[in-house]
Write a protein that holds these residues in place. Structure first.
Motif, PDB file in Angstrom:
ATOM      1  N   PRO B  89      45.590  71.816 111.591  1.00 48.20           N
ATOM      2  CA  PRO B  89      46.478  72.749 112.296  1.00 48.20           C
ATOM      3  C   PRO B  89      47.927  72.617 111.817  1.00 48.20           C
ATOM      4  N   LEU B  90      48.586  73.756 111.583  1.00 44.00           N
ATOM      5  CA  LEU B  90      50.009  73.748 111.239  1.00 44.00           C
ATOM      6  C   LEU B  90      50.761  73.912 112.552  1.00 44.00           C
ATOM      7  N   GLU B  91      51.568  72.901 112.904  1.00 46.48           N
ATOM      8  CA  GLU B  91      52.165  72.896 114.241  1.00 46.48           C
ATOM      9  C   GLU B  91      53.656  73.172 114.199  1.00 46.48           C
ATOM     10  N   PHE B  92      54.081  74.109 113.342  1.00 46.60           N
ATOM     11  CA  PHE B  92      55.488  74.473 113.304  1.00 46.60           C
ATOM     12  C   PHE B  92      55.829  75.400 114.467  1.00 46.60           C
ATOM     13  N   VAL B  93      57.055  75.251 114.953  1.00 43.74           N
ATOM     14  CA  VAL B  93      57.507  76.073 116.078  1.00 43.74           C
ATOM     15  C   VAL B  93      57.453  77.547 115.689  1.00 43.74           C
ATOM     16  N   LYS B  94      57.866  77.836 114.421  1.00 40.74           N
ATOM     17  CA  LYS B  94      57.981  79.240 114.021  1.00 40.74           C
ATOM     18  C   LYS B  94      56.632  79.898 113.778  1.00 40.74           C
ATOM     19  N   PHE B  95      55.658  79.174 113.229  1.00 40.02           N
ATOM     20  CA  PHE B  95      54.327  79.763 113.069  1.00 40.02           C
ATOM     21  C   PHE B  95      53.209  78.736 113.206  1.00 40.02           C
ATOM     22  N   PRO B  96      52.817  78.456 114.453  1.00 36.41           N
ATOM     23  CA  PRO B  96      51.658  77.596 114.662  1.00 36.41           C
ATOM     24  C   PRO B  96      50.425  78.305 114.118  1.00 36.41           C
ATOM     25  N   LEU B  97      49.541  77.565 113.455  1.00 36.40           N
ATOM     26  CA  LEU B  97      48.427  78.209 112.769  1.00 36.40           C
ATOM     27  C   LEU B  97      47.229  77.272 112.689  1.00 36.40           C
ATOM     28  N   PRO B  98      46.103  77.663 113.308  1.00 29.95           N
ATOM     29  CA  PRO B  98      44.900  76.830 113.159  1.00 29.95           C
ATOM     30  C   PRO B  98      44.436  76.836 111.712  1.00 29.95           C
ATOM     31  N   PRO B  99      43.702  75.814 111.284  1.00 30.29           N
ATOM     32  CA  PRO B  99      43.319  75.713 109.867  1.00 30.29           C
ATOM     33  C   PRO B  99      42.549  76.935 109.381  1.00 30.29           C
ATOM     34  N   THR B 100      42.908  77.403 108.190  1.00 29.32           N
ATOM     35  CA  THR B 100      42.243  78.571 107.614  1.00 29.32           C
ATOM     36  C   THR B 100      41.299  78.173 106.487  1.00 29.32           C
ATOM     37  N   GLY B 101      41.451  76.936 105.975  1.00 33.01           N
ATOM     38  CA  GLY B 101      40.623  76.488 104.853  1.00 33.01           C
ATOM     39  C   GLY B 101      41.060  77.064 103.514  1.00 33.01           C
ATOM     40  N   LYS B 102      42.125  77.903 103.545  1.00 40.81           N
ATOM     41  CA  LYS B 102      42.554  78.555 102.294  1.00 40.81           C
ATOM     42  C   LYS B 102      43.680  77.780 101.609  1.00 40.81           C
ATOM     43  N   SER B 103      43.832  78.029 100.307  1.00 42.68           N
ATOM     44  CA  SER B 103      44.886  77.377  99.525  1.00 42.68           C
ATOM     45  C   SER B 103      46.027  78.345  99.264  1.00 42.68           C
ATOM     46  N   PHE B 104      47.214  77.796  99.028  1.00 37.26           N
ATOM     47  CA  PHE B 104      48.355  78.649  98.667  1.00 37.26           C
ATOM     48  C   PHE B 104      49.146  77.994  97.554  1.00 37.26           C
ATOM     49  N   ARG B 105      49.976  78.830  96.925  1.00 41.18           N
ATOM     50  CA  ARG B 105      50.889  78.377  95.883  1.00 41.18           C
ATOM     51  C   ARG B 105      52.170  79.185  96.073  1.00 41.18           C
ATOM     52  N   ALA B 106      53.308  78.519  96.255  1.00 41.33           N
ATOM     53  CA  ALA B 106      54.567  79.236  96.510  1.00 41.33           C
ATOM     54  C   ALA B 106      55.728  78.502  95.845  1.00 41.33           C
ATOM     55  N   THR B 107      56.836  79.220  95.680  1.00 42.95           N
ATOM     56  CA  THR B 107      58.041  78.630  95.085  1.00 42.95           C
ATOM     57  C   THR B 107      59.076  78.355  96.172  1.00 42.95           C
ATOM     58  N   HIS B 108      59.674  77.189  96.100  1.00 45.86           N
ATOM     59  CA  HIS B 108      60.807  76.847  96.971  1.00 45.86           C
ATOM     60  C   HIS B 108      62.003  76.520  96.082  1.00 45.86           C
ATOM     61  N   ILE B 109      63.224  76.782  96.577  1.00 41.36           N
ATOM     62  CA  ILE B 109      64.402  76.160  95.964  1.00 41.36           C
ATOM     63  C   ILE B 109      65.110  75.365  97.059  1.00 41.36           C
ATOM     64  N   HIS B 110      65.314  74.083  96.791  1.00 40.45           N
ATOM     65  CA  HIS B 110      65.962  73.187  97.748  1.00 40.45           C
ATOM     66  C   HIS B 110      67.324  72.761  97.214  1.00 40.45           C
ATOM     67  N   VAL B 111      68.317  72.697  98.101  1.00 41.78           N
ATOM     68  CA  VAL B 111      69.640  72.172  97.747  1.00 41.78           C
ATOM     69  C   VAL B 111      69.915  70.973  98.659  1.00 41.78           C
ATOM     70  N   TYR B 112      70.348  69.872  98.058  1.00 40.33           N
ATOM     71  CA  TYR B 112      70.645  68.653  98.813  1.00 40.33           C
ATOM     72  C   TYR B 112      72.089  68.236  98.587  1.00 40.33           C
ATOM     73  N   ARG B 113      72.701  67.675  99.630  1.00 39.64           N
ATOM     74  CA  ARG B 113      73.993  67.003  99.451  1.00 39.64           C
ATOM     75  C   ARG B 113      73.776  65.518  99.722  1.00 39.64           C
ATOM     76  N   VAL B 114      74.161  64.707  98.753  1.00 40.69           N
ATOM     77  CA  VAL B 114      73.941  63.264  98.874  1.00 40.69           C
ATOM     78  C   VAL B 114      75.265  62.598  99.239  1.00 40.69           C
ATOM     79  N   GLU B 115      75.190  61.692 100.200  1.00 39.27           N
ATOM     80  CA  GLU B 115      76.397  60.953 100.607  1.00 39.27           C
ATOM     81  C   GLU B 115      75.999  59.503 100.867  1.00 39.27           C
ATOM     82  N   SER B 116      76.733  58.580 100.319  1.00 42.22           N
ATOM     83  CA  SER B 116      76.474  57.142 100.502  1.00 42.22           C
ATOM     84  C   SER B 116      75.016  56.788 100.238  1.00 42.22           C
TER      85      SER B 116
END
Lengths: 179, 143
Positions: B89-116
């Motif tokens: 089960p995907l238990e995110f607040v924005k889209f809870p979703l019972p298991p579908t058994g399916k696969s996905f492939r998607a692109t993300h771009i992440h930006v991080y700020r590093v401190e200490s």
């Protein structure tokens, strides 16, 4: 290595006489007051493109200067590749969102790559004539996007973009889609 | 901190995630890290731990492959190809979703700020629409 870099920097400052921030990797176009590294030159080119494209709303002039003719745009369909595809996308966006604006909130550059984090704002008063058309909704959208650009010989040859398409559909009121 | 050190920190977090090492994933975050890509109740190091735990429960084989790492000053940017099979089960607040058994492939771009030596701030753009479509929970938009 560090000592060598310091010597090079010190020499360039003394010989060049430029009271500018010390930078490594000087290019052949290394002139006082001009961008000195590849990353800085690329950054300046992207920001000028954004200004021409979004502030002057002139995709034709903005695209011609900086995008390579054979640009690979991973965010666009096969029919909308190259600099010409970018012009078409721009014209279609402005036809659908005449007040569309883009604010750059963050710029990160290294070597041949430039990354922009941006916020797109506009009201969809016209039809969006993309492959999956969206009739005019009259809705206002505010969407964050992150673009990555790869440069070669001073031109953008490859670009990637990610955005929250789900959020955009929600803001346009086209979610959930009709079946 | 050099940009290479900052890159190494971020790469280390992806490696921990891919190995299912939730502690390793969370420990590179600052205690009070600001995650602009997460809901208010999932901020900080504890929020990162909760997100990674939920993702690995929903997609036990989830992998994030780094396609590009770009750094300047205190920032690191990663373009990532994400794959996974939805077995729990995907238990995110924005889209809870019972298991579908399916696969996905998607692109993300992440930006991080590093401190200490820790990740202090994180932004991300994810194509969740593409993911949900591949999981079969959204009809295709009419063409």
């Amino acid at each position: 290595m560090r000592a060598a870099v310091i010597v090079v920097l010190a020499s360039s400052i003394l010989i060049g006489g430029c009271a500018t921030e010390a930078r490594v990797q000087p290019t052949s176009a290394d002139v006082c007051g001009k961008p000195k590294t590849e990353a800085e030159a690329n950054k300046a080119a992207v920001l000028k493109m954004v200004q021409d494209f979004w502030e002057k709303k002139n995709p034709d002039s903005a695209v011609g200067g900086v995008y390579a003719t054979d640009l690979v745009n991973h965010a666009a369909i096969p029919e909308a590749q190259g600099a010409e595809g970018m012009r078409t996308i721009g014209k279609k966006l402005f036809a659908a969102f005449p007040d569309l604006s883009m604010k750059v909130v963050d710029v990160t550059a290294e070597g041949d790559r430039v990354v922009l984090r941006t916020i797109l704002d506009g009201t969809q008063t016209g039809a969006l004539d993309f492959k999956k058309p969206v009739p005019a909704t009259g809705k206002h959208v505010s969407i964050e996007q992150i673009f990555t650009y790869r440069f070669k010989d001073g031109k953008i040859v490859e670009t990637w973009m990610t955005m929250d398409h789900l959020d955009m559909m929600k803001q346009l009121g086209t979610f959930p889609p009709r079946t | 901190m050099s940009i290479e050190t900052n890159k190494a920190l971020v790469v280390q977090q992806f490696e921990a995630f891919n190995a299912g090492d939730i502690d390793g994933f969370a420990n590179v975050m600052a205690e009070d890290a600001v995650n602009h890509a997460a809901v208010p109740q999932s901020q900080g190091r504890s929020g990162a731990r909760a997100i990674a735990t939920k993702l690995r429960r929903a997609f036990p084989d989830m992998k994030m492959v780094l396609e590009d790492v770009i750094a300047e000053g205190s920032k690191v940017v990663c373009r990532v190809t994400v794959t996974g099979t939805h077995e729990g089960p995907l238990e995110f607040v924005k889209f809870p979703l019972p298991p579908t058994g399916k696969s996905f492939r998607a692109t993300h771009i992440h930006v991080y700020r590093v401190e200490s030596g820790k990740i202090a701030e994180h932004w991300a753009e994810r194509d969740d629409l593409a993911m949900l479509r591949q999981l079969g929970v959204l009809p295709e938009v009419r063409s």
